[in-house]
Write a protein that holds these residues in place. Sequence first.
Motif, mmCIF file in Angstrom:
data_model
loop_
_atom_site.group_PDB
_atom_site.id
_atom_site.type_symbol
_atom_site.label_atom_id
_atom_site.label_comp_id
_atom_site.label_asym_id
_atom_site.label_seq_id
_atom_site.Cartn_x
_atom_site.Cartn_y
_atom_site.Cartn_z
ATOM 1 N N UNK A 164 0.828 -1.200 0.000
ATOM 2 C CA UNK A 164 0.000 0.000 0.000
ATOM 3 C C UNK A 164 0.866 1.254 0.000
ATOM 4 N N UNK A 165 2.009 1.193 0.676
ATOM 5 C CA UNK A 165 2.934 2.327 0.662
ATOM 6 C C UNK A 165 3.394 2.618 -0.765
ATOM 7 N N UNK A 166 3.766 1.580 -1.490
ATOM 8 C CA UNK A 166 4.219 1.774 -2.873
ATOM 9 C C UNK A 166 3.122 2.407 -3.723
ATOM 10 N N UNK A 167 1.925 1.917 -3.563
ATOM 11 C CA UNK A 167 0.809 2.469 -4.341
ATOM 12 C C UNK A 167 0.542 3.921 -3.957
ATOM 13 N N UNK A 168 0.564 4.201 -2.676
ATOM 14 C CA UNK A 168 0.254 5.545 -2.201
ATOM 15 C C UNK A 168 1.311 6.567 -2.623
ATOM 16 N N UNK A 180 8.045 3.630 -7.906
ATOM 17 C CA UNK A 180 8.082 2.817 -6.698
ATOM 18 C C UNK A 180 7.216 1.580 -6.896
ATOM 19 N N UNK A 181 7.841 0.413 -6.766
ATOM 20 C CA UNK A 181 7.150 -0.856 -6.964
ATOM 21 C C UNK A 181 7.521 -1.836 -5.861
ATOM 22 N N UNK A 237 2.691 -4.283 -7.627
ATOM 23 C CA UNK A 237 3.301 -5.401 -6.915
ATOM 24 C C UNK A 237 3.367 -6.601 -7.840
ATOM 25 N N UNK A 238 4.551 -7.186 -7.964
ATOM 26 C CA UNK A 238 4.749 -8.371 -8.797
ATOM 27 C C UNK A 238 4.941 -9.572 -7.878
#
Length: 253
Positions: A164-168, A180-181, A237-238
């Motif tokens: 969620x941090x990466x998405x935000x 950021x991934x 996210x992979x």
Amino acid sequence: MKLQKTAIITGAGQGIGLAIAEKLAAQSVNLILNDLEESLVTEACKRISHVHGVSALAIPGDSSSEEVIDELIETAISNFGTVDIVVANSGITLFGAFLEYSRADFLEVTRVNQAGTFFLAQAASRVMKDQPNGGALLFTSSVTAHQSHENLAAYAMSKAALEMLAKNLVLELAPYKIRVNTIAPGATVTNRTVMDPDYEATWSKITPLGRPAAVQDIANAAAFLVSDEAKHITGQTLIIDGGWTSVSPSPYA
């Protein structure tokens, strides 16, 4: 002339972090490597420098501490001038049943896994935002952020938080060309997991592709996401698990 990049990788003394370091070194990326165990990260840097001919500098210590984070950033800038890639790979796993889980263990998991990643990303982004080409951040999550796994409630929560941090962060960092991934490895054969003599056989039976991941499988995905070939991918996210999250059989069954 293509400029040589610089990467900071935490938890790089062995396992997935080391495999990512070796993969990037093979692509002529200079490295600042961190691990809590000084002997592991020092030896890793010596070997990588010898084999790949890049600069690999060791910064041992607790990757979630403010002092170590500052030293990682300052070492990259003073030696190479840029911070192009950051792989926040450090993390800890403290197993325990939810009903008996201690406050001390919970706070330690969140301190290392969440706060360590958050503040390393923050420090790196403050540098990257002033670089013409921005930079790439990569967080290490886990399949436990997607499927329940017995006795890992706190760990799973901490890993889901990273996704969620990466998405935000896309909203705040994309204007600076900072991507950021997150990667979410499944069962992976590492120095730690091979201590369980049944680990590989158990996960081979319940993984659709017939085996747990090798560290190189994770490193290949990580190297792609921080590369210019993925320059239009951010906030994603992979999952790298041989298909396990599609069916999710328990290793304890």
